[in-house]
Write an enzyme that holds these catalytic residues in place. Structure first.
Site, PDB file in Angstrom:
ATOM      1  N   ASP A  45      -0.305   1.491  -6.948  1.00 23.03           N
ATOM      2  CA  ASP A  45      -1.543   1.957  -7.572  1.00 23.03           C
ATOM      3  C   ASP A  45      -2.437   2.776  -6.631  1.00 23.03           C
ATOM      4  O   ASP A  45      -3.633   2.872  -6.851  1.00 23.03           O
ATOM      5  CB  ASP A  45      -2.321   0.771  -8.179  1.00 23.03           C
ATOM      6  CG  ASP A  45      -2.811  -0.201  -7.131  1.00 23.03           C
ATOM      7  OD1 ASP A  45      -2.327  -0.140  -5.988  1.00 23.03           O
ATOM      8  OD2 ASP A  45      -3.694  -1.016  -7.452  1.00 23.03           O
ATOM      9  N   GLU A  46      -1.844   3.359  -5.618  1.00 26.02           N
ATOM     10  CA  GLU A  46      -2.632   4.165  -4.684  1.00 26.02           C
ATOM     11  C   GLU A  46      -1.852   5.404  -4.273  1.00 26.02           C
ATOM     12  O   GLU A  46      -0.706   5.294  -3.828  1.00 26.02           O
ATOM     13  CB  GLU A  46      -2.921   3.394  -3.393  1.00 26.02           C
ATOM     14  CG  GLU A  46      -3.766   2.173  -3.555  1.00 26.02           C
ATOM     15  CD  GLU A  46      -3.744   1.370  -2.259  1.00 26.02           C
ATOM     16  OE1 GLU A  46      -4.827   1.047  -1.764  1.00 26.02           O
ATOM     17  OE2 GLU A  46      -2.644   1.097  -1.747  1.00 26.02           O
ATOM     18  N   ASP A  90      -7.129   5.333  -6.415  1.00 23.86           N
ATOM     19  CA  ASP A  90      -6.778   3.918  -6.439  1.00 23.86           C
ATOM     20  C   ASP A  90      -7.045   3.405  -7.857  1.00 23.86           C
ATOM     21  O   ASP A  90      -8.165   3.503  -8.345  1.00 23.86           O
ATOM     22  CB  ASP A  90      -7.653   3.177  -5.421  1.00 23.86           C
ATOM     23  CG  ASP A  90      -7.372   1.687  -5.356  1.00 23.86           C
ATOM     24  OD1 ASP A  90      -7.544   1.102  -4.282  1.00 23.86           O
ATOM     25  OD2 ASP A  90      -7.008   1.073  -6.393  1.00 23.86           O
TER      26      ASP A  90
HETATM   27 MG   LIG Z   1      -6.057  -0.786  -7.016  1.00 24.03          MG
END
Ligand SMILES: [Mg+2]
Length: 457
Positions: A110-111, A15
């Site tokens: 973003d993961e 993350d």
């Molecule tokens: Mg994040």
């Protein structure tokens, strides 16, 4: 049942921290090590959609109004969002992670989750791998892109582990750490437990993680009201549950309408634009669709319908079906229809290369109208690629439609690069409308866990 203690590490979840703000810091040295907020537009009345760690120290969060943020931190640097840049970095980050371990699933911009193989399942090996990924990112993508990595027996636990240490975290959750390491968490900290599920749990007397942990899979299923509860239980207890989602089943777009687009003819206009956009993606993926669905809702009352036809890539076919179905939607919504939301989707895919033309429809398939229309759209796509997204469009869609055609950041579906090329020529106004600020309104990433394919773009 809970022999979770023996479960090997199976997932690496990564993350990126303060992702948009970190990309901005990476790109601009003047922003580095300083409090930064990313805003959808340069206005004090809007909300931050990302803030750097330096800004978080002042109590500024995703969703904080820019005016309030400036009050909290007078030195705050506010920059406008550049989504195409974030998507570009997203792809570069995936490329880098792929050098070390294949990316199994992209959860959002973003993961990402990766599956560990047996040689990586030992904590020492997994930690070593995590360090190599971080180092690779620092060297080849950017030193300012910090990430939190979680290692655990299930993807859910690995995701939970990323939340335990920020920024630049690395947390191993082993079977034998359970449930101890989870007990400090609030139920709402768990991915998949949004306000609604929290209420259901509360009604069932489950108010802490330990109470949740002690349920049986059957009880979890009853509380969730679906097999999802059982899946959640197993994932929480460290069992590896195969993904339910298989391949892409729908290419869809939906839009919550601006107040002045809620009348029927304007809502239809938006639906047409969404259809053209979905058809473009369809052609990019080399697919033909044999189904079209239209859904809308007028506040509480929803309506949805679908049709099937021989698989095609022809936008005209989809638009014709949309127009044919539209009166039904309007009739269902009442004479003075005010639409809150419209949604379209293409489904029943066949790769174009494998398509069996319908012998009756395409008796002379190379010269048929259907075939030539598909070719025409291929040419339109090419021209728009080269000269910009709106160079060639339908006269009926010309004008303010761009406001809706722009690529927004969807947190459940990361746009492909070409979608940004398509919208590069959109006006500033278009971009503003295009930005998806859902994260600002609902900053809990966890609510996204396991959303259906429909929740996309
Ligand atoms: Mg994040």
């Amino acid at each position: 049942m809970t022999d979770a203690a023996n479960k090997p590490l199976r997932y690496l979840f990564i993350d990126f921290n303060s992702y948009f703000a970190s990309v901005e810091q990476q790109e601009n040295p003047l922003l580095q090590n300083r409090p930064v907020a990313v805003a959808p537009v340069m206005s004090d009345t809007t909300c931050a959609i990302a803030v750097s760690y330096e800004a978080k120290r002042f109590g500024i969060r995703t969703g904080t109004k820019i005016a309030d943020a400036k009050r909290l931190c007078p030195d705050l640097l506010v920059v406008p969002a550049r989504h195409e840049l974030y998507v570009d970095y997203h792809h570069r980050l995936i490329e880098e992670i792929d050098r070390h371990i294949p990316v199994h699933k992209v959860w959002s911009i973003d993961e990402m989750a990766c599956k560990l193989d047996r040689t990586e399942a030992h904590p020492d090996a997994a930690i070593d791998l995590a360090h190599r990924i971080k180092q690779g990112i620092a060297e080849r993508v950017g030193a300012h892109l910090k990430s939190s990595i979680g290692l655990a027996p299930s993807s859910l636990l690995a995701k939970i582990a990323t939340d335990m240490e920020k920024p630049d975290g690395l947390v191993v959750l082993r079977g034998r750490d359970l449930p101890g390491r989870l007990l400090d968490l609030d139920l709402r900290d768990l991915p998949g437990v949004g306000p609604r599920m929290n209420r259901r749990l509360d009604n069932a007397g489950v108010r802490s993680v330990v109470q949740l942990w002690r349920l049986s899979p059957k009880q979890a299923r009853a509380i969730w009201g679906s097999v999802g509860g059982e899946r959640f239980w197993y994932a929480l207890h460290g069992f590896d549950i195969p993904d339910q989602e298989t391949q892409r089943s729908v290419i869809g777009h939906s839009r919550v309408l601006d107040p002045d687009s809620r009348v029927a003819h304007k809502a239809r206009f938006v639906a047409r634009t969404l259809t053209l956009k979905a058809a473009l993606r369809l052609r990019r993926y080399g697919l033909a669709a044999g189904g079209f669905m239209l859904a809308g809702d007028k506040w509480e009352k929803g309506w949805a319908s679908h049709v099937r036809f021989p698989p095609t890539q022809d936008s005209f076919v989809f638009l014709r079906w949309l127009d044919a179905m539209w009166p039904g939607l309007v009739a269902k919504s009442g004479a003075r229809a005010s639409f809150r939301h419209v949604q379209i989707g293409l489904f029943d895919f066949v790769p174009v290369a494998h398509r069996q033309h319908d012998l009756f429809l395409h008796a002379d398939s190379k010269n048929s109208v259907a075939h030539r229309c598909e070719e025409l759209w291929g040419v339109i796509d090419k021209i728009n690629d080269q000269y910009g997204g709106d160079t060639l469009t339908l006269a009926s869609q010309h004008g303010q439609n761009l406001q809706y055609a722009g690529t927004k950041i969807a947190f459940s579906r990361v746009p492909d690069r070409f979608e940004f090329q398509q919208s590069q020529r959109d006006s500033a106004e278009a971009r503003r409308a295009a930005i998806h600020v859902q994260k600002a309104i609902k900053p809990r990433a966890s609510a996204r866990w396991g959303r259906p394919a429909w929740a996309e773009g």
